[in-house]
Design an enzyme around this catalytic site. Structure first.
Site, PDB file in Angstrom:
ATOM      1  CD  GLU A 117       3.475   5.168  -2.142  1.00 53.68           C
ATOM      2  OE1 GLU A 117       3.003   6.118  -2.001  1.00 53.68           O
ATOM      3  OE2 GLU A 117       2.612   4.549  -2.526  1.00 53.68           O
ATOM      4  CG  ASN A 160       5.393  -1.526  -1.932  1.00 51.71           C
ATOM      5  OD1 ASN A 160       5.441  -3.088  -3.373  1.00 51.71           O
ATOM      6  ND2 ASN A 160       4.411  -1.317  -2.274  1.00 51.71           N
ATOM      7  CG  HIS A 197      -0.906   0.795  -8.421  1.00 49.46           C
ATOM      8  ND1 HIS A 197      -2.282   0.151  -7.506  1.00 49.46           N
ATOM      9  CD2 HIS A 197      -0.283   1.086  -7.512  1.00 49.46           C
ATOM     10  CE1 HIS A 197      -1.719  -0.221  -6.887  1.00 49.46           C
ATOM     11  NE2 HIS A 197      -1.207   0.189  -6.130  1.00 49.46           N
ATOM     12  CD  GLU A 225       0.597  -1.683  -3.203  1.00 50.28           C
ATOM     13  OE1 GLU A 225      -0.339  -0.227  -3.934  1.00 50.28           O
ATOM     14  OE2 GLU A 225       1.519  -1.257  -1.873  1.00 50.28           O
ATOM     15  CG  ASP A 227      -4.871  -1.079  -9.209  1.00 47.57           C
ATOM     16  OD1 ASP A 227      -3.592  -1.045 -10.259  1.00 47.57           O
ATOM     17  OD2 ASP A 227      -5.431  -0.832  -8.715  1.00 47.57           O
TER      18      ASP A 227
HETATM   19  C1  XIL Z   1      -4.258   2.313  -0.891  1.00 45.03           C
HETATM   20  C2  XIL Z   1      -6.337   1.953  -0.600  1.00 45.03           C
HETATM   21  O1  XIL Z   1      -5.952   0.875  -1.798  1.00 45.03           O
HETATM   22  C3  XIL Z   1      -7.216   2.704   0.092  1.00 45.03           C
HETATM   23  O2  XIL Z   1      -8.417   1.898   0.168  1.00 45.03           O
HETATM   24  C4  XIL Z   1      -6.897   4.135   0.168  1.00 45.03           C
HETATM   25  O3  XIL Z   1      -7.646   4.576   0.779  1.00 45.03           O
HETATM   26  C5  XIL Z   1      -5.740   4.729  -0.289  1.00 45.03           C
HETATM   27  O4  XIL Z   1      -4.776   3.471   0.421  1.00 45.03           O
HETATM   28  N1  XIL Z   1       0.381   2.361  -3.217  1.00 45.03           N
HETATM   29  C6  XIL Z   1      -0.214   1.401  -1.587  1.00 45.03           C
HETATM   30  C7  XIL Z   1      -1.092   0.863  -0.746  1.00 45.03           C
HETATM   31  O5  XIL Z   1       0.992   0.892  -1.213  1.00 45.03           O
HETATM   32  O6  XIL Z   1      -1.226   1.211   0.212  1.00 45.03           O
HETATM   33  C8  XIL Z   1      -2.334   1.606  -1.545  1.00 45.03           C
HETATM   34  O7  XIL Z   1      -3.769   1.202  -1.083  1.00 45.03           O
HETATM   35  C9  XIL Z   1      -2.368   2.809  -3.436  1.00 45.03           C
HETATM   36  C10 XIL Z   1      -0.953   2.523  -2.665  1.00 45.03           C
END
Ligand code: XIL
Length: 292
Positions: A117, A160, A197, A225, A227
């Site tokens: 990020e 990422n 996401h 990641e 969802d």
């Molecule tokens: C999130 C986790 O799922 C949570 O448990 C934590 O509180 C915050 O981080 N981007 C990422 C992940 O790269 O590491 C993040 O994970 C979600 C957004």
């Protein structure tokens, strides 16, 4: 031919409903929080690998591979790092963090999210502000990747990020320009992770174009990641199909197992409900992967 993974929280491994689904359905694991800087080096030079070791141990006992997440990130970063102002000191601290954590896990990690990020959401296509950016300048990403390659030459090294799925977005184009520049100058980078996401509609229409455009630069691409708010079967099927249509899309990770495990639990975005029962999205993913 692709892996299918999930994020794992070490504290849930003792929940047999959770671990039964994990070991039945997933062959790649990303620690949800346990490899982040606030856990692994809470104070300078003092490393804590116990929570992540528990996950790596589970993975090796069950034949699952691991994604390392993440070495350099502005979030879940301890205050002692954020307060550094001297470039030589911060560069040494960043490189030591990378080499110590990667060395501890050498040989156990398929791919590392070396930098997470680093790009801004403001439409500029530029890096976001962070202690790394502000003190070290634009070169911090390159420095992190070079240090990572020197430490574990057999691990794949990924960049990422989120909101880089829509091809025309300035943020997507900024990351694309960086990867193209790294490839042209020989800066080591092997893969780009698209966090994925998504809202209720799932991936943007251009997602496959984005994946294939990055792949054409000579990197693997992965959904790291995934969802989707309310987890519609169609939205999940489209995301999976976008990956399958790109040869260098090598795997998909969903960000948790049951809706109750999710960081977005209010949006029920995953493949299993809070009882561990398969949701319609599970069937949609399975069918898209060619299963029945
Ligand atoms: C999130 C986790 O799922 C949570 O448990 C934590 O509180 C915050 O981080 N981007 C990422 C992940 O790269 O590491 C993040 O994970 C979600 C957004």
């Amino acid at each position: 031919g692709r892996y299918f993974g999930t994020a794992v929280a070490s504290g849930r491994l003792g929940d047999s409903t959770y671990s039964t689904i994990l070991d039945r359905e997933f062959n790649m694991i990303t620690p949800e929080n346990e490899m982040k800087w606030d856990t692994t080096e809470p104070s300078r030079g003092s490393f804590n690998f116990a929570p992540a070791d528990a996950i790596v141990g589970h993975a090796s006992a069950h034949g699952q591979r691991m994604r390392g997440h993440t070495l350099v990130w502005h979030s879940q970063l301890p205050d002692w790092v954020k307060s550094l102002t001297d470039a030589t000191t911060l560069r040494g601290v960043m490189d030591n963090h990378i080499t110590t954590e990667m060395s501890h896990y050498k040989g156990t990690i398929y791919a590392w999210d070396v930098v997470n990020e680093a790009f801004a959401d403001d439409g500029s296509g530029r890096h976001r502000g962070s202690v790394f950016q502000n003190v070290l300048g634009d070169g911090f990403i390159e420095e992190a990747f070079r240090t990572a390659r020197n430490t574990d030459p057999s691990a794949k090294l990924c960049y990422n990020d989120y909101n880089i799925e829509n091809w025309s977005d300035a943020k997507t184009q900024g990351v694309y320009r960086m990867v193209k520049d790294f490839k042209s100058r020989g800066v080591p980078i092997d893969c780009v992770g698209f966090q994925s996401h998504f809202g209720t509609g799932g991936p943007p229409a251009s997602f496959q174009t984005t994946l294939s455009s990055f792949a054409a630069l000579g990197v693997d691409v992965q959904l790291t990641e995934l969802d989707i708010a309310q987890a519609s079967g169609n939205a999940y099927a489209t995301a999976v199909q976008d990956c399958l249509n790109v040869t260098r899309c090598t795997g998909i990770t969903v960000w948790g197992i049951r809706d109750s495990d999710s960081w977005r639990s209010g949006e029920n975005p995953l493949l299993f409900d809070r009882n561990g029962t398969k949701k319609p999205a599970y069937g949609a993913v399975l069918t898209t992967l060619g299963g029945s």
